[in-house]
Write a protein that holds these residues in place. Structure first.
Motif, PDB file in Angstrom:
ATOM      1  N   GLY A 106      -2.913  -1.008  -5.796  1.00 40.90           N
ATOM      2  CA  GLY A 106      -2.990  -1.256  -7.139  1.00 40.90           C
ATOM      3  C   GLY A 106      -3.398  -0.095  -7.976  1.00 40.90           C
ATOM      4  O   GLY A 106      -3.588  -0.395  -8.614  1.00 40.90           O
ATOM      5  N   GLY A 107      -3.061   0.997  -7.573  1.00 42.88           N
ATOM      6  CA  GLY A 107      -3.658   2.613  -7.859  1.00 42.88           C
ATOM      7  C   GLY A 107      -4.714   2.867  -7.726  1.00 42.88           C
ATOM      8  O   GLY A 107      -4.837   3.936  -8.607  1.00 42.88           O
ATOM      9  N   GLN A 108      -5.634   2.207  -7.371  1.00 39.04           N
ATOM     10  CA  GLN A 108      -6.981   2.732  -6.705  1.00 39.04           C
ATOM     11  C   GLN A 108      -6.979   2.806  -5.236  1.00 39.04           C
ATOM     12  O   GLN A 108      -6.320   2.643  -4.112  1.00 39.04           O
ATOM     13  CB  GLN A 108      -7.757   1.061  -7.147  1.00 39.04           C
ATOM     14  CG  GLN A 108      -7.541   0.458  -8.498  1.00 39.04           C
ATOM     15  CD  GLN A 108      -8.244   1.430  -9.157  1.00 39.04           C
ATOM     16  OE1 GLN A 108      -9.028   2.402  -9.037  1.00 39.04           O
ATOM     17  NE2 GLN A 108      -7.907   1.641 -10.249  1.00 39.04           N
ATOM     18  N   LEU A 109      -7.972   3.658  -4.753  1.00 34.00           N
ATOM     19  CA  LEU A 109      -8.052   4.295  -3.341  1.00 34.00           C
ATOM     20  C   LEU A 109      -8.362   2.918  -2.569  1.00 34.00           C
ATOM     21  O   LEU A 109      -9.784   2.683  -2.953  1.00 34.00           O
ATOM     22  CB  LEU A 109      -8.920   5.766  -3.635  1.00 34.00           C
ATOM     23  CG  LEU A 109      -8.935   6.220  -2.081  1.00 34.00           C
ATOM     24  CD1 LEU A 109      -7.866   6.414  -1.494  1.00 34.00           C
ATOM     25  CD2 LEU A 109     -10.015   7.314  -2.133  1.00 34.00           C
ATOM     26  N   ARG A 110      -7.650   2.704  -1.227  1.00 34.92           N
ATOM     27  CA  ARG A 110      -8.460   1.683  -0.844  1.00 34.92           C
ATOM     28  C   ARG A 110      -9.676   1.647   0.824  1.00 34.92           C
ATOM     29  O   ARG A 110     -10.163   3.264  -0.061  1.00 34.92           O
ATOM     30  CB  ARG A 110      -7.508   1.137   0.429  1.00 34.92           C
ATOM     31  CG  ARG A 110      -6.759   0.023  -0.201  1.00 34.92           C
ATOM     32  CD  ARG A 110      -5.506  -0.376   0.580  1.00 34.92           C
ATOM     33  NE  ARG A 110      -5.790  -0.039   2.408  1.00 34.92           N
ATOM     34  CZ  ARG A 110      -5.459   0.243   3.376  1.00 34.92           C
ATOM     35  NH1 ARG A 110      -3.624  -0.161   3.085  1.00 34.92           N
ATOM     36  NH2 ARG A 110      -6.149  -0.474   4.431  1.00 34.92           N
ATOM     37  N   GLU A 170      -4.693  16.721   8.680  1.00 31.73           N
ATOM     38  CA  GLU A 170      -4.482  15.065   9.452  1.00 31.73           C
ATOM     39  C   GLU A 170      -5.090  14.314   8.604  1.00 31.73           C
ATOM     40  O   GLU A 170      -5.562  13.433   9.404  1.00 31.73           O
ATOM     41  CB  GLU A 170      -6.321  16.131  10.796  1.00 31.73           C
ATOM     42  CG  GLU A 170      -6.051  17.134  11.252  1.00 31.73           C
ATOM     43  CD  GLU A 170      -4.336  16.774  12.308  1.00 31.73           C
ATOM     44  OE1 GLU A 170      -4.643  15.860  13.015  1.00 31.73           O
ATOM     45  OE2 GLU A 170      -3.903  17.945  12.862  1.00 31.73           O
ATOM     46  N   GLN A 171      -5.210  13.760   7.785  1.00 33.32           N
ATOM     47  CA  GLN A 171      -5.876  13.018   6.746  1.00 33.32           C
ATOM     48  C   GLN A 171      -4.484  11.834   6.260  1.00 33.32           C
ATOM     49  O   GLN A 171      -3.844  12.573   5.841  1.00 33.32           O
ATOM     50  CB  GLN A 171      -6.957  13.515   5.955  1.00 33.32           C
ATOM     51  CG  GLN A 171      -7.793  13.980   6.544  1.00 33.32           C
ATOM     52  CD  GLN A 171      -9.230  13.773   5.925  1.00 33.32           C
ATOM     53  OE1 GLN A 171      -8.623  15.169   4.304  1.00 33.32           O
ATOM     54  NE2 GLN A 171     -10.444  13.770   6.562  1.00 33.32           N
ATOM     55  N   VAL A 172      -4.906  11.012   6.030  1.00 37.39           N
ATOM     56  CA  VAL A 172      -3.920   9.964   5.155  1.00 37.39           C
ATOM     57  C   VAL A 172      -4.713   9.086   3.884  1.00 37.39           C
ATOM     58  O   VAL A 172      -6.209   9.404   4.515  1.00 37.39           O
ATOM     59  CB  VAL A 172      -3.361   8.643   5.788  1.00 37.39           C
ATOM     60  CG1 VAL A 172      -3.989   7.710   7.073  1.00 37.39           C
ATOM     61  CG2 VAL A 172      -2.418   8.413   5.243  1.00 37.39           C
ATOM     62  N   SER A 217       0.795  -1.380  -0.169  1.00 38.99           N
ATOM     63  CA  SER A 217       0.000  -0.212   0.141  1.00 38.99           C
ATOM     64  C   SER A 217       1.063   1.486  -0.152  1.00 38.99           C
ATOM     65  O   SER A 217       2.340   1.334   0.628  1.00 38.99           O
ATOM     66  CB  SER A 217      -0.994   0.136   0.691  1.00 38.99           C
ATOM     67  OG  SER A 217      -1.803  -0.793   0.971  1.00 38.99           O
ATOM     68  N   LEU A 218       0.213   2.907  -0.532  1.00 34.84           N
ATOM     69  CA  LEU A 218       1.092   3.663  -1.049  1.00 34.84           C
ATOM     70  C   LEU A 218       0.173   5.026   0.650  1.00 34.84           C
ATOM     71  O   LEU A 218      -1.056   4.936  -0.228  1.00 34.84           O
ATOM     72  CB  LEU A 218       1.345   4.369  -1.973  1.00 34.84           C
ATOM     73  CG  LEU A 218       1.388   5.657  -1.810  1.00 34.84           C
ATOM     74  CD1 LEU A 218       2.807   6.384  -2.101  1.00 34.84           C
ATOM     75  CD2 LEU A 218       0.771   6.054  -3.847  1.00 34.84           C
TER      76      LEU A 218
END
Length: 454
Positions: free
Chosen positions: A135-139, A128-130, A121-122
């Motif tokens: 795989g290039g998609q937002l989890r 305040e957010q992460v 994961s990247l």
């Protein structure tokens, strides 16, 4: 692919997958082989911006991490640069992470097979957010508050880097905010604060080839990820190491220093002094008091001073080999031994006389093969065997080679490689080498090992 490095390069790239690659390699492009892809020129405008001077936080980078193909991602403002063997490619952040809506303050890749959600994961941090991408998609469920994902870690971070267990006594992440360092245990999900006085505030952090770096503006420090200690010689300028800036480099002293330029230029075809592969599969090429790392596609083009990897070592290396989790570096009539585990540390009492340690008085090249205690020493046109388990060690009767002279030698699972001038000769085994009446066909070092244009 051809040559000893190809499989290692591909394995390294796959093992470090954390984000979608910004460029897509053609089949056969990763690793060492005759079918390399030439590097296109970098984006000159973007490069000039990264290479420009900046005061304090006005220059440098917002964050640094690695892409899925093991190359470096450099974040600045609303853009990201990918530094790879293709050059330095510039893209807007929105082209790959449209949900962000602005610059990132820190970036982090996590490689953790025991946790399928975190693995590869990247993480991109803003205030305040992460945001977490796989795989290039937002989890699903992201973005989230930093403290909810990493308990005890505040928002507004400056930098973050994963700390690998072999170097950090456990799986953890180092988070940086101002003068405070937070060590987050990935197993226990708890954070501990550190105060490392020797370390400057980090605006970006990076693990690169088993070493850890803190970047601030246009300078950087290397640091111990457990103690925060910084070795002598820092800070240094990131534009001499991490960004391919024209007319710069750690050994660059101006256009008059042609010898040093040639030593640090992978494509110069200046002869190499030595080659070596250690027990962990790291492969090195030595030339002019510098070394290249060849087992990773991330660093196959960049030269570093010897002291960067082997403290206290200076000057040229005449021969090198590895055995029993140790690296032997020969300089003239002396040999230094470094422990390979957790970085290289010189064994107390070294350097010692070559004759006292190995029972030989001179050497042009030396190599050991994987899982063998036999050392092969080449001098002139002859090769001799030394049993490293013997005490005292002694060299057996010399056998003539089909080569009048070699500069370096290397043995891997793909065979034995002898290097001379700009070329190398490959043999399937030591027996084939010692039984040959003629040299194997020459191949070009810079093309096959460094992916230079033919």
């Amino acid at each position: 692919m051809h040559g000893p490095i190809a499989a290692l390069c591909l394995a390294w790239a796959l093992a470090l997958g954390c984000a979608r690659p910004l460029t897509h390699e053609k089949p056969g492009a990763v690793g060492v082989g005759p079918h390399h892809v030439a590097e296109p020129p970098s984006n000159d405008t973007g490069l000039s911006e990264l290479c420009g001077d900046g005061d304090g936080d006005g220059g440098g980078l917002d964050a640094v991490t690695l892409s899925a193909n093991g190359t470096m991602l450099l974040f600045r403002g609303g853009e990201v640069w990918e530094r790879s063997r293709r050059g330095l490619q510039r893209r807007p952040l929105a082209a790959f992470w449209p949900e962000l809506g602005g610059p990132v303050q820190a970036a982090l890749c996590i490689h953790r097979r025991k946790d399928p959600q975190e693995h590869d994961s990247l993480y991109l941090f803003q205030g305040e957010q992460v945001w977490a991408y796989a795989g290039g998609q937002l989890r699903a469920g992201f973005p989230q508050r930093v403290g909810d994902v990493f308990p005890g870690i505040p928002g507004g971070l400056d930098a973050a880097v994963e700390c690998h267990p072999e170097e950090c006594r456990g799986e953890s992440i180092l988070f940086f905010k101002g003068d405070t360092v937070y060590s987050f245990d990935l197993e226990l999900r708890v954070a501990k604060q550190r105060s490392w006085l020797a370390l400057q505030p980090c605006t970006a952090a990076l693990r690169w080839l088993e070493r850890y770096y803190c970047l601030h503006g246009t300078s950087f420090q290397r640091f111990n990820p457990v103690t925060g200690e910084v070795p002598p010689g820092y800070p240094r300028d990131i534009r001499d190491y991490f960004i391919p800036c024209p007319g710069r480099g750690h050994g660059y002293t101006g256009p008059g220093n042609k010898s040093q330029e040639a030593a640090g230029d992978r494509c110069s075809e200046r002869p190499f002094d030595a080659f070596a592969s250690d027990d962990a599969g790291r492969i090195y090429a030595f030339r002019g008091g510098q070394y290249f790392r060849l087992d990773s596609q991330r660093d196959g083009w960049h030269a570093w001073p010897l002291g960067h990897a082997w403290p206290e070592l200076q000057g040229e290396v005449d021969a090198a080999f590895a055995w029993d989790k140790k690296m032997y570096l020969i300089q003239g009539s002396q040999v230094s031994i470094y422990l390979s585990d957790q970085g290289y540390k010189r064994v107390e009492g070294y350097p010692r006389a070559l004759h006292d340690e190995l029972g030989i008085t001179s050497v042009d090249a030396a190599f050991t093969c994987p899982d063998s205690e036999k050392l092969y020493v080449i001098s002139g046109n002859s090769i001799r065997l030394v049993d490293l388990k013997e005490t005292p060690r002694r060299a057996e009767v010399a056998v003539l080679l089909p080569h009048a002279h070699v500069d370096g030698a290397l043995c891997t699972a793909n065979g034995v490689f002898l290097f001379h001038g700009p070329n190398y000769h490959q043999y399937q085994s030591v027996a084939e080498l010692t039984g040959a009446s003629q040299p194997a066909p020459p191949r070009n070092i810079s093309v096959d090992f460094f992916q230079c244009p033919q």
